[in-house]
Design a protein around this motif. Structure first.
Motif, PDB file in Angstrom:
ATOM      1  N   PHE A  76      14.628   3.075 -12.131  1.00 53.03           N
ATOM      2  CA  PHE A  76      15.630   3.454 -11.142  1.00 53.03           C
ATOM      3  C   PHE A  76      15.309   2.840  -9.784  1.00 53.03           C
ATOM      4  N   TYR A  77      14.060   2.964  -9.370  1.00 55.18           N
ATOM      5  CA  TYR A  77      13.692   2.396  -8.075  1.00 55.18           C
ATOM      6  C   TYR A  77      13.902   0.881  -8.061  1.00 55.18           C
ATOM      7  N   ARG A  78      13.567   0.219  -9.152  1.00 50.39           N
ATOM      8  CA  ARG A  78      13.717  -1.238  -9.203  1.00 50.39           C
ATOM      9  C   ARG A  78      15.187  -1.654  -9.186  1.00 50.39           C
ATOM     10  N   LEU A  79      16.077  -0.823  -9.700  1.00 50.17           N
ATOM     11  CA  LEU A  79      17.497  -1.117  -9.581  1.00 50.17           C
ATOM     12  C   LEU A  79      17.903  -1.260  -8.124  1.00 50.17           C
ATOM     13  N   GLY A  81      15.848  -2.217  -5.725  1.00 51.72           N
ATOM     14  CA  GLY A  81      15.026  -3.201  -5.035  1.00 51.72           C
ATOM     15  C   GLY A  81      13.713  -2.686  -4.498  1.00 51.72           C
ATOM     16  N   THR A  82      13.231  -1.556  -5.026  1.00 53.24           N
ATOM     17  CA  THR A  82      11.947  -1.033  -4.571  1.00 53.24           C
ATOM     18  C   THR A  82      11.138  -0.633  -5.806  1.00 53.24           C
ATOM     19  N   SER A  83      10.138   0.195  -5.632  1.00 53.05           N
ATOM     20  CA  SER A  83       9.304   0.611  -6.764  1.00 53.05           C
ATOM     21  C   SER A  83       8.777   2.010  -6.508  1.00 53.05           C
ATOM     22  N   ALA A  84       8.297   2.653  -7.583  1.00 58.85           N
ATOM     23  CA  ALA A  84       7.700   3.976  -7.438  1.00 58.85           C
ATOM     24  C   ALA A  84       6.466   3.913  -6.547  1.00 58.85           C
ATOM     25  N   ALA A  85       5.703   2.835  -6.667  1.00 62.91           N
ATOM     26  CA  ALA A  85       4.487   2.705  -5.853  1.00 62.91           C
ATOM     27  C   ALA A  85       4.821   2.620  -4.370  1.00 62.91           C
ATOM     28  N   GLU A  86       5.950   2.005  -4.040  1.00 64.53           N
ATOM     29  CA  GLU A  86       6.358   1.902  -2.639  1.00 64.53           C
ATOM     30  C   GLU A  86       6.911   3.223  -2.105  1.00 64.53           C
ATOM     31  N   GLN A  87       7.484   4.024  -2.994  1.00 65.07           N
ATOM     32  CA  GLN A  87       8.183   5.228  -2.574  1.00 65.07           C
ATOM     33  C   GLN A  87       7.340   6.498  -2.661  1.00 65.07           C
ATOM     34  N   LEU A  88       6.398   6.531  -3.607  1.00 61.08           N
ATOM     35  CA  LEU A  88       5.664   7.764  -3.901  1.00 61.08           C
ATOM     36  C   LEU A  88       4.167   7.491  -3.981  1.00 61.08           C
ATOM     37  N   ASP A  89       3.392   8.535  -3.752  1.00 64.27           N
ATOM     38  CA  ASP A  89       1.940   8.472  -3.931  1.00 64.27           C
ATOM     39  C   ASP A  89       1.614   9.221  -5.217  1.00 64.27           C
ATOM     40  N   LEU A  90       1.594   8.487  -6.337  1.00 61.48           N
ATOM     41  CA  LEU A  90       1.429   9.107  -7.647  1.00 61.48           C
ATOM     42  C   LEU A  90      -0.029   9.148  -8.059  1.00 61.48           C
ATOM     43  N   VAL A  91      -0.432  10.277  -8.639  1.00 58.79           N
ATOM     44  CA  VAL A  91      -1.770  10.402  -9.204  1.00 58.79           C
ATOM     45  C   VAL A  91      -1.634  10.873 -10.646  1.00 58.79           C
ATOM     46  N   ILE A 504      18.882   8.822 -15.401  1.00 59.64           N
ATOM     47  CA  ILE A 504      19.607   8.039 -16.397  1.00 59.64           C
ATOM     48  C   ILE A 504      21.089   8.375 -16.357  1.00 59.64           C
ATOM     49  N   SER A 505      21.425   9.650 -16.112  1.00 58.24           N
ATOM     50  CA  SER A 505      22.841  10.029 -16.059  1.00 58.24           C
ATOM     51  C   SER A 505      23.565   9.274 -14.954  1.00 58.24           C
ATOM     52  N   ALA A 506      22.883   9.013 -13.836  1.00 60.89           N
ATOM     53  CA  ALA A 506      23.490   8.249 -12.749  1.00 60.89           C
ATOM     54  C   ALA A 506      23.769   6.807 -13.182  1.00 60.89           C
ATOM     55  N   ALA A 523      20.002  -4.453 -16.000  1.00 60.85           N
ATOM     56  CA  ALA A 523      19.067  -5.454 -15.479  1.00 60.85           C
ATOM     57  C   ALA A 523      18.650  -5.090 -14.059  1.00 60.85           C
ATOM     58  N   GLU A 524      17.391  -5.357 -13.734  1.00 62.67           N
ATOM     59  CA  GLU A 524      16.840  -5.056 -12.405  1.00 62.67           C
ATOM     60  C   GLU A 524      16.727  -6.341 -11.584  1.00 62.67           C
ATOM     61  N   PRO A 525      16.978  -6.231 -10.270  1.00 67.89           N
ATOM     62  CA  PRO A 525      17.650  -5.135  -9.557  1.00 67.89           C
ATOM     63  C   PRO A 525      19.151  -5.296  -9.655  1.00 67.89           C
ATOM     64  N   LEU A 526      19.888  -4.261  -9.226  1.00 63.92           N
ATOM     65  CA  LEU A 526      21.322  -4.422  -9.075  1.00 63.92           C
ATOM     66  C   LEU A 526      21.588  -5.384  -7.935  1.00 63.92           C
TER      67      LEU A 526
END
Length: 548
Positions: A76-79, A81-91, A504-506, A523-526
């Motif tokens: 979703f984030y890549r659609l 133009g970004t990424s989870a790593a750029e948006q969130l601090d995941l552990v 996914i529903s979006a 396909a990524e990104p939109l």
């Protein structure tokens, strides 16, 4: 003045109803597609079920707390133009979660990788390690097939399913759909503890192991092989990030806007919506497309004219709701070593538990198989130094008559008694004898709150259960059959329950509007919005100007 559904630039004017994760994601994707999007959220804050509550230095997520299917979030984030790593601090959590069993003082920790969990199963039951390996191989294969062929499909056409990888698995797919999960699990392991660990994912789907098709054994691929993640700061950071992306795409986010009706033209096409603004003034907003990410039952039975309802009340009368829930948020002094970030408490006769929730004569289980989240084990920002943050979820029947919750014991008597019993159960089973004495913050939420705050059907916590008749294309369509321009998104439509499913529903919504019948992710990104359409809408406002 521009006409209904058009703007001065000729762009499609779209209204999204509901500011939960599905509404925000839908708004962001449609805005990037070139729509002029206004999102209307009834409450004063965004997030829907994924809400937050702050008090006394404690920060609580009031809804979803499991970060599973990380590739869905990443996609979703890549659609955009970004990424989870750029948006969130995941552990990554290790253990992913701990399971306490009634009458057994030794809890079981589910670890962060597949090989470790195979060894764990072997320790608990000789031969179960090899059985789990086969089970997870099947789960991974089924999961991959689901992602490529089913989860991202709008089911607008069935022709895309007539492909070799689906056709050659038809026999197996039929068995997985017709055999319930509990029977499927029993074919692999005999230890009751292991059967419960493999059957529990049904609860994520708002169902019970004996009601859920074994197709959903794919869920075990997520927690036993992929592992469980957590966004530092809590799940509110996820909502904040998607809200910011929607604004960056030009979405106007309007809070304090309770939609009262979806307006339809004489030609049975969308004309717009009416809503009460933050000052309780009736407003009208024109559009040629409306996406409701609100509860589908509420949308169809309350917002749409009776003669134009695709899913009238008689349709819902034949459906099964997922469970209700009593939520208990506790601020506790001191740390609690007996609990992990995620802890599950399973009763010995959990079949009886599920029967009490989903049976013909529903009742509140006692004791209950319940869930405890303690994010302070991972994230020090959610509780004052030296304190613990607990979120307890007790599954109950979806029944608004159980009542409302409240702060510091002010909820309905039934809800507070359920909370008391849950606290005592956690204290006794996990060996925390002074737990009740250490509580300094307490808030409860009951089924009546889900109905009042989120318009949830029957006060359910999740949405329609994932039974056979309520899965895949049988769950319903994400487009009205009677009103041109009315679409649906969120956990009450396809593909189903949970944060990843809402994202996914979006995407399925966008595919439906494009008449894209492909079954896999986009396909990524939109493509980026045309430069002349760029410009963020700024912070959420309390009301939008009246349109006429």
């Amino acid at each position: 003045m521009t006409g209904p559904g058009t703007t001065g630039t000729g762009r499609t004017r779209t209204i999204v109803v509901g500011g939960g994760i599905a509404g925000l994601a839908s708004a962001a994707l449609l805005a990037r597609e070139g729509h002029e999007v206004t999102l209307l959220e009834a409450r004063s804050e965004l997030g829907g079920r994924a809400g937050v509550w702050n008090t006394g230095g404690f920060h609580f997520d009031t809804g979803p707390s499991w970060y599973l299917m990380p590739e869905v979030f990443e996609h979703f984030y890549r659609l955009l133009g970004t990424s989870a790593a750029e948006q969130l601090d995941l552990v990554k959590l290790d253990p992913g979660y701990r399971v306490h069993f009634e009458g057994d003082k030794a809890p079981v920790d589910i670890l962060a990788d597949r090989a470790a969990n195979i060894r764990l199963f072997e320790q608990l039951q000789p031969g179960a390690g090899a059985a789990l390996r086969r089970y997870l191989d099947s789960a991974a294969e089924t999961y991959d097939l689901a992602v490529q062929r089913f989860l991202y499909s709008s089911y607008e056409s069935f022709r895309p399913f007539l492909v070799p990888d689906v056709l050659r698995r038809l026999g197996r797919l039929a068995r997985l759909l017709l055999q319930p999960l509990d029977k499927f699990v029993a074919g692999f392991v005999s230890d009751p503890r292991l059967r419960q660990i493999l059957g529990y994912p049904a609860v994520f789907l708002g169902s019970a192991p004996n009601l859920t098709p074994s197709m959903y054994h794919l869920m075990s691929h997520l927690d036993l092989a992929d592992g469980v993640l957590y966004p530092q700061g809590g799940f509110g950071t996820l909502i904040d990030s998607i809200s910011a992306l929607a604004r960056a795409e030009g979405v106007q986010l309007v809070t304090g806007a309770r939609v009262t009706a979806i307006r339809v033209s004489d030609q049975k096409a969308i004309a717009g919506v009416s809503y009460l603004d933050a000052e309780d003034q009736l407003q009208y907003l024109h559009a040629d497309t409306v996406v409701s990410s609100a509860d589908l039952h509420h949308t169809e039975t309350e917002l749409v004219p009776a003669e134009l309802q695709t899913y009238p009340q008689r349709w819902w009368d034949k459906r099964v709701s997922g469970p209700g829930a009593v939520l208990v948020m506790l601020g506790v002094t001191g740390e609690i070593s007996q609990l992990q970030h995620h802890s599950l408490f399973f009763t010995t006769d959990w079949g009886k538990n599920f029967g009490q929730i989903f049976g013909k004569r529903p009742s509140v289980p006692s004791p209950a198989s319940l869930y405890v989240c303690m994010p302070s084990a991972t994230d020090k920002s959610v509780a004052p130094a030296g304190s613990s943050n607990l979120f307890v979820l007790v599954p109950v029947p979806p029944d608004v008559t159980l009542g409302h919750g409240g702060v510091n014991g002010a909820g309905s008597r039934t809800i507070e008694l359920i909370a008391d019993a849950a606290i005592e159960q956690v204290s006794r089973w996990a060996g925390i004898p002074d737990l009740a004495d250490r509580i300094v913050v307490r808030r409860t939420v009951g089924p009546a709150d889900f109905a009042a705050d989120l318009n949830s059907w029957k006060g359910g916590a999740l949405g329609p259960a994932h039974t056979l008749r309520q899965s895949a294309f049988l769950r319903g369509s994400n487009m009205s059959k009677k009103i041109s321009g009315l679409y649906y998104a969120g956990g009450t439509t396809i593909p189903g329950i949970g944060l990843p499913m809402c994202l996914i529903s979006a995407e399925i919504l966008l595919k439906r509007m494009r008449h894209d019948t492909t079954t896999g992710p986009l396909a990524e990104p939109l493509p980026a919005r045309p430069t002349h359409l760029n410009g963020a809408a700024g912070d959420p406002v309390k009301s939008a100007p009246q349109q006429s």
